[in-house]
Design an enzyme around this catalytic site. Structure first.
Site, PDB file in Angstrom:
ATOM      1  N   PRO A 359       0.823  -1.216   0.000  1.00  0.00           N
ATOM      2  CG  PRO A 359      -0.046  -1.083   2.146  1.00  0.00           C
ATOM      3  CD  PRO A 359       0.682  -2.008   1.234  1.00  0.00           C
ATOM      4  N   PRO A 360       0.244   2.408  -0.327  1.00  0.00           N
ATOM      5  CG  PRO A 360      -1.112   3.928  -1.441  1.00  0.00           C
ATOM      6  CD  PRO A 360      -1.145   2.609  -0.761  1.00  0.00           C
ATOM      7  CB  VAL A 362       4.482   0.613   3.348  1.00  0.00           C
ATOM      8  CG1 VAL A 362       3.064   0.494   3.843  1.00  0.00           C
ATOM      9  CG2 VAL A 362       4.601   0.162   1.905  1.00  0.00           C
ATOM     10  CB  THR A 365       9.778   5.415  -3.542  1.00  0.00           C
ATOM     11  OG1 THR A 365       8.604   5.062  -4.279  1.00  0.00           O
ATOM     12  CG2 THR A 365      10.695   6.234  -4.426  1.00  0.00           C
ATOM     13  CB  SER A 682     -12.369 -12.338   0.265  1.00  0.00           C
ATOM     14  OG  SER A 682     -12.541 -10.956   0.161  1.00  0.00           O
ATOM     15  CE  LYS A 725      -9.262  -9.991   2.653  1.00  0.00           C
ATOM     16  NZ  LYS A 725      -9.769 -11.207   2.023  1.00  0.00           N
TER      17      LYS A 725
END
Length: 798
Positions: A359-360, A362, A365, A682, A725
């Protein structure tokens, strides 16, 4: 020789000259336009017609001061004045004697100076002076013959002069010299020295004139009278030949060949470059094709064909650098250390191609930069977000105007070495259109079996990318084309737990923001409780980007207070956070507060991490029609149909009358947050649980969340994203999680502190889900609930 000199002091108007110098015994017309100069002439005419002429050091100066005028000049007598249109004057003057400025008396309305006048009286001529005079006259005669600029009659008048000082001054006045050279002659008060300077100058001038004569003779032989342009070019060639310079094209070719030899290119590349140099030499210099060839050669020579950096193979240092820059991220760090270990054992190794998916926020880059620092390599980043053109990767052919190599080759030139760490950011955000598919062009770049011969359309020669360490980043694997994903080693970076976020904030983000906002540690401090409050009630994310933003907001507000009071010290606690950030944005622990009929809590995986979602079912009088809302995708709608069919097949066991389905009730199934698209299998068991609860009127436990795919026969199949989750359920205050039995292996990734606070129920059939989720009394046989893993079973999961 002039042995006798008399010095006289007098005060006299000054006329500053621009670009002109007057010698004694010289008669010359001067154009005068400046107001001060006109006033000086008028003053001189009222007195004895004598005026002092001194030259300015810089001709551009309009209002000269003391430092702008040479000290030594000439006293002159005004012979004639002629007024011109526009307020200017033309003055005829005759130089009399040298003089030196002793001081400036005043500057307005004209400049008046005190001068020391030198009057020279001739005495007997020494033999040396006589010899210098003869030499000077002879050189002057030769100069007049060669230059053709001075009338021959001038020589007759010069030869008749017997005074050595006057001879030198008259000769100097006829020569085309620069002002500073003439000034040097004027300042030579010693006659012998003056004659020597003039002899030297004339000797140089004659050398130049002789050279010009030779050049003109050579040019005249080579040119045709009607071709003026040809004449000029040939004259340039002749001048270059005399100076030892070479023709422009030949010189450029030799320079390029020298560069090619120094660049140590591979043999086939060197051969290609030399062919292009030959082509360039045959072209006229200003042809458009010549510019293309020059640019091509520049690119060929600037590429790092053999430049390489040495890897830092010290595992301890690399581990220390990686830990300094990032908290956690165990798997990526392990992979880098493994690569270093293999490089230490096997010197020749192809660069790995890693893909960080997560996810963004973390640190994907920034982890790439950290890896480059740990390896001691150059770092290049290329963003693939929004790229649609295949030429961005492979470049344009040279036939196109303004063509360039692709971004890969540009990045290699920027790195300057053939083994950098090359980060391809947002590899899942590429798209394709009529200009080609950039993802397909990346296949060759990211294939270890092919990229040692990567071919760029512009370079047209293979470039070795096998030593490059490629790292790609993405938020989701589903958007990456399968052939591209197959070439990369995927490392999943999951979202951070609250504990990890707290440590990252205290150890990394807070010090960084304090420094960036110009604060000091004494000005601001954050308590752990404040950080936790920001994490829980002001951010909801898998990474730490928004957390850093909120910390920055607090730092800005404190910085404003520090500007007002430099000794200000603020301690940010959980109680003071709302003062800086305003009202809470999120409610921590969003689990339902009470058990409800027809409402089940499911768990979802998104690109930004995990999340919990409610599934609501309402029964309405009708004919058995199923309505589904909440922006559901096709797969999720099919899961809802399968769940309804399963509940109908178990109607008897659940105490539901069969006719309720198709005679009495319509079923409305809704998943809240309807603006957000939802899809995937799911949520199957959550849908089935909500339906079963609605029909049987039995409430669903509010502290239970579930995920798993359901079949028509009630089997529960495994799903992905378990760690994300479970973390989302933990954030929402859920204490019990129902998971497919086959997902037991994924619980190893869940942090230990989270597992201690939650109970995990592993199931393989829907019956076990309903027995645990519905509130209808405890079951008689605990085994039928499936495998229950609580805090006690923690050791078996480690």
């Amino acid at each position: 020789m002039y042995e006798g000199k008399e010095y006289y002091y007098r005060e006299i108007p000054l006329l500053p000259l621009r670009g002109v110098l007057v010698f004694p015994h010289m008669v010359i017309h001067l154009d005068v336009g400046r107001e001060k100069s006109i006033n000086a002439i008028e003053e001189a005419m009222l007195e004895d017609k004598k005026i002092f002429l001194a030259t300015q050091k810089e001709a551009q100066t309009d209002d000269p001061g003391e430092d702008d005028i040479y000290q030594i000049g000439t006293i002159a007598e005004i012979k004639q004045i002629l007024k011109m249109p526009g307020g200017t004057m033309r003055v005829l003057v005759e130089g009399l004697n040298r003089a030196e400025i002793q001081g400036y008396i005043f500057f307005e309305p004209f400049i008046k100076v005190g001068i020391k006048e030198f009057k020279e009286y001739p005495d007997r001529k020494a033999p040396e002076i006589e010899a210098l005079m003869r030499t000077l006259i002879y050189q002057f005669e030769q100069y007049v013959k060669m230059s053709k600029k001075i009338p021959p009659e001038t020589v007759v008048s010069v030869v008749a002069i017997e005074e050595p000082g006057r001879l030198a001054d008259v000769v100097a006045s006829h020569l085309s010299l620069r002002v500073h050279e003439k000034q040097a002659i004027l300042e030579s008060l010693d006659v012998k020295k003056r004659l020597e300077i003039l002899c030297e100058i004339l000797a140089k001038e004659m050398e130049v004139l002789e050279l010009e004569r030779k050049i003109n003779i050579r040019v005249r032989k080579q040119m045709e009278k009607t071709q003026k342009e040809y004449y000029l070019r040939e004259q340039m060639k002749a001048i270059q030949k005399e100076l030892g310079e070479k023709d422009e094209r030949v010189a450029e070719g030799e320079e390029l060949r020298e560069k090619i030899a120094q660049a140590k290119l591979p043999p086939e590349i060197e051969e290609k470059a030399l062919k292009e140099v030959e082509r360039l030499e045959k072209m006229p210099p200003m042809v458009a094709e010549a510019v293309v060839v020059r640019n091509y050669l520049d690119w060929l020579l600037s590429m790092p064909w053999s430049q390489e950096t040495r890897d830092r193979l010290d595992l301890d240092v690399a581990q220390k650098i990686l830990d300094e820059d990032h908290y956690g991220l165990t798997k990526p760090k392990e992979r880098i250390l493994e690569y270093l270990a293999i490089r230490k054992l096997a010197r020749k190794m192809k660069g790995p191609i890693l893909c960080f998916i997560g996810p963004p926020g973390v640190g994907k880059t920034s982890l790439g930069k950290s890896i480059a620092r740990a390896l001691g390599r150059k770092f290049v980043r290329m963003s693939l977000g929004g790229i649609r053109d295949e030429a961005e990767i492979r470049g344009h052919r040279r036939t196109y105007v303004g063509s360039l190599p692709g971004r890969i080759i540009q990045g290699m030139k920027q790195a300057g070495t053939k083994n950098p760490v090359f980060l391809l950011d947002e590899v899942d955000k590429m798209s394709s259109d009529f200009r080609g598919d950039p993802a397909s062009a990346l296949l060759e770049v990211l294939d270890p079996e092919q990229n040692h011969m990567f071919s760029d359309h512009y370079l047209e020669v293979p470039f070795d990318l096998s030593k490059v360490m490629f790292i790609t980043t993405a938020n989701s694997p589903y958007s990456i084309p399968r052939p591209l994903l197959d070439r990369m080693e995927v490392i999943y970076i999951s979202g951070y737990t609250e504990e990890e976020k707290t440590r990252i904030a205290l150890d990394y983000l807070v010090p960084k923001q304090i420094k960036e906002h110009g604060l000091k540690k004494k000005n601001i401090g954050f308590s752990e409780g404040a950080i936790r409050k920001i994490i829980r009630q002001y951010t909801r994310e898998a990474g730490v980007r928004n957390l850093e933003r909120e910390i920055a907001t607090i730092c800005r507000k404190v910085a404003r207070e520090v500007v007002a009071d430099k000794n200000k010290s603020v301690r940010v606690t959980s109680n003071s956070v709302p003062t800086f950030l305003g009202a809470e944005k999120y409610r921590y622990g969003t689990a339902e507060k009470e058990n409800q009929v027809g409402v089940a809590t499911g768990m979802a995986w998104t690109e930004t991490g995990g999340d919990t979602l409610s599934v609501e079912v309402a029964l309405l009088p009708g004919t058995g029609k199923l309505t589904m809302t909440g922006h559901l995708g096709d797969i999720m709608k099919e899961s809802a149909q399968a769940s309804l069919s399963y509940v109908r097949s178990k109607a008897g066991e659940l105490g539901i009358t069969e006719s309720d389905f198709h005679e009495k009730y319509d079923v409305h199934l809704h998943v809240p947050e309807g603006a957000i698209p939802k899809d995937g299998p799911s949520a199957g068991i959550a849908l089935a649980t909500a339906l079963a609860s609605a029909f049987s009127k039995q409430p669903v436990r509010s502290d239970v969340a579930m995920t798993g795919e359901i079949t028509l026969r009630g089997r529960v199949l495994p799903v992905g994203g378990i760690k994300e989750k479970v973390l989302a359920a933990h954030r929402a205050g859920i204490t019990t999680v129902i998971l497919p039995a086959e997902n037991k292996k994924d619980l190893e990734e869940v942090p230990a502190n989270v597992k201690k606070k939650m109970e995990f129920v592993l199931v393989d059939h829907m019956d076990q889900v309903l027995e645990k989720a519905l509130v209808r009394g405890m079951p008689e046989a605990k085994e039928s609930l499936g495998e229950v893993i609580g805090p006690v079973a923690e050791q078996t999961l480690q």
